[in-house]
Motif scaffolding. Sequence first.
Motif, short mmCIF file in Angstrom:
data_model
loop_
_atom_site.label_atom_id
_atom_site.label_comp_id
_atom_site.label_asym_id
_atom_site.label_seq_id
_atom_site.Cartn_x
_atom_site.Cartn_y
_atom_site.Cartn_z
N VAL A 160 0.84 -1.19 0.00
CA VAL A 160 0.00 0.00 0.00
C VAL A 160 0.88 1.24 0.00
O VAL A 160 2.03 1.20 0.45
CB VAL A 160 -0.94 0.02 1.22
N CYS A 161 0.32 2.33 -0.48
CA CYS A 161 1.06 3.58 -0.59
C CYS A 161 1.05 4.34 0.73
O CYS A 161 0.04 4.39 1.42
CB CYS A 161 0.46 4.46 -1.69
N VAL A 162 2.17 4.95 1.03
CA VAL A 162 2.26 5.84 2.19
C VAL A 162 1.44 7.09 1.90
O VAL A 162 1.49 7.64 0.79
CB VAL A 162 3.72 6.22 2.48
N THR A 163 0.64 7.52 2.86
CA THR A 163 -0.13 8.76 2.71
C THR A 163 0.61 9.88 3.44
O THR A 163 0.84 9.79 4.65
CB THR A 163 -1.55 8.60 3.28
N ARG A 192 -14.88 3.41 -0.64
CA ARG A 192 -14.13 2.31 -1.24
C ARG A 192 -15.06 1.34 -1.95
O ARG A 192 -16.08 0.93 -1.41
CB ARG A 192 -13.35 1.55 -0.16
N ILE A 193 -14.68 0.95 -3.16
CA ILE A 193 -15.37 -0.10 -3.90
C ILE A 193 -14.31 -1.08 -4.38
O ILE A 193 -13.42 -0.71 -5.16
CB ILE A 193 -16.18 0.46 -5.08
N PHE A 194 -14.42 -2.31 -3.95
CA PHE A 194 -13.39 -3.30 -4.25
C PHE A 194 -13.29 -3.49 -5.77
O PHE A 194 -14.27 -3.75 -6.45
CB PHE A 194 -13.72 -4.63 -3.59
N ASN A 267 -3.48 -2.30 5.91
CA ASN A 267 -2.97 -0.94 6.16
C ASN A 267 -3.30 0.05 5.03
O ASN A 267 -2.80 1.18 5.05
CB ASN A 267 -1.45 -0.94 6.38
N TYR A 268 -4.15 -0.33 4.11
CA TYR A 268 -4.53 0.59 3.03
C TYR A 268 -5.27 1.79 3.60
O TYR A 268 -6.15 1.65 4.44
CB TYR A 268 -5.41 -0.12 2.01
N MET A 269 -4.91 2.97 3.13
CA MET A 269 -5.59 4.21 3.52
C MET A 269 -6.06 4.91 2.25
O MET A 269 -5.28 5.11 1.31
CB MET A 269 -4.65 5.13 4.31
N SER A 270 -7.33 5.30 2.23
CA SER A 270 -7.87 5.99 1.07
C SER A 270 -7.24 7.37 0.92
O SER A 270 -6.95 8.04 1.92
CB SER A 270 -9.39 6.15 1.20
N PRO A 271 -7.01 7.81 -0.32
CA PRO A 271 -6.47 9.17 -0.51
C PRO A 271 -7.50 10.22 -0.09
O PRO A 271 -8.70 10.02 -0.23
CB PRO A 271 -6.21 9.22 -2.01
N ILE A 272 -7.02 11.31 0.45
CA ILE A 272 -7.91 12.40 0.84
C ILE A 272 -7.46 13.70 0.17
O ILE A 272 -6.28 13.86 -0.18
CB ILE A 272 -7.95 12.60 2.38
#
Length: 321
Positions: A160-163, A192-194, A267-272
């Motif tokens: 997952v990407c670091v936010t 989120r939509i898988f 640990n995925y976090m959605s972008p804001i």
Amino acid sequence: MVAGKSEDNGGFREFQFQRVQQETKWETFKKAIYDPNTKSVLGRTGKSWGQLLIFYAIFYAVLAALFAICMQGLFATLSDKEPTWQLEKSLIGTNPGLGFRPISERTEEGSLIWYNMTNGTDIRKWVRLINNYLEPYNSSQTGESYVTCDFDKVPPEGKVCVTDLTKLGNCNAGRSYGYNSSSPCIFLKLNRIFGWEPDYYTSAVSGMPEELELHINRTREKNELALKQIWVSCEGVDDIDKENVKGFNYFPHGMASYYYPYRNYQNYMSPIVAVEIVNLTPNVIVSIECRAWAKNIRYNGGSLDRAGSVQFELQVDAAGS
């Protein structure tokens, strides 16, 4: 005594009937619990009770077995990693909703953000709500599952990407997220939509605000890869709302492609996106609508069937008001 039929000698034979035995209520109750004559308990003999218990033991054992088989069959169709029904086949569908924060804890305030820019209690209230919202993003993002991403550096499978909250510009805790001024910040995030992948606008289209068109053109000149974003724009709902806000600053201006598709990795976090709403007219309620831009995000305004956008209200009171 009751007279019977006549005998030959002209007399009568009298028949004796057995007198019904009278029992007290207590004796009747004790007999209902245990009858010594039949050796029954609660109306059933030991054999009868045994047969009943065996029957129900078998019945519930079979019922439990059938339930276990059904549950096992259900769990066989489920996965801890991904939903069984996805995208068009799912109830969620393929059109992600856009949400905003902060939202008041008082449900009667609804989507209204109302504060006095000189009132410390008001300021702390909204700062606390935003801090709670951003707490997962402020946690330590180190470990094997985290990678630093860019438009030319997408995360490998399972990573997952670091936010990076330093990209939120003026919308930071040091400035109280603007709630000590007439330029508060709000934070936008897509649901989120898988498995959903955005279809990006890499050039301006009809209906986009002029400011967003200019930003897309500038982005193309700097880095065409950075055009792969879900763009975000905000504006006043009506003409009077547009007159009462001077502009919007976006940090960043969109949600980058390397956060998609969502795969439920640990640990995925959605972008804001943080939006600074610049110089609201004091003591006036201003309605703002924010919209997400992608070719496969259906947009619909209004309050009944809203899609691809969110609406909220702001009122900033000045000193002494």
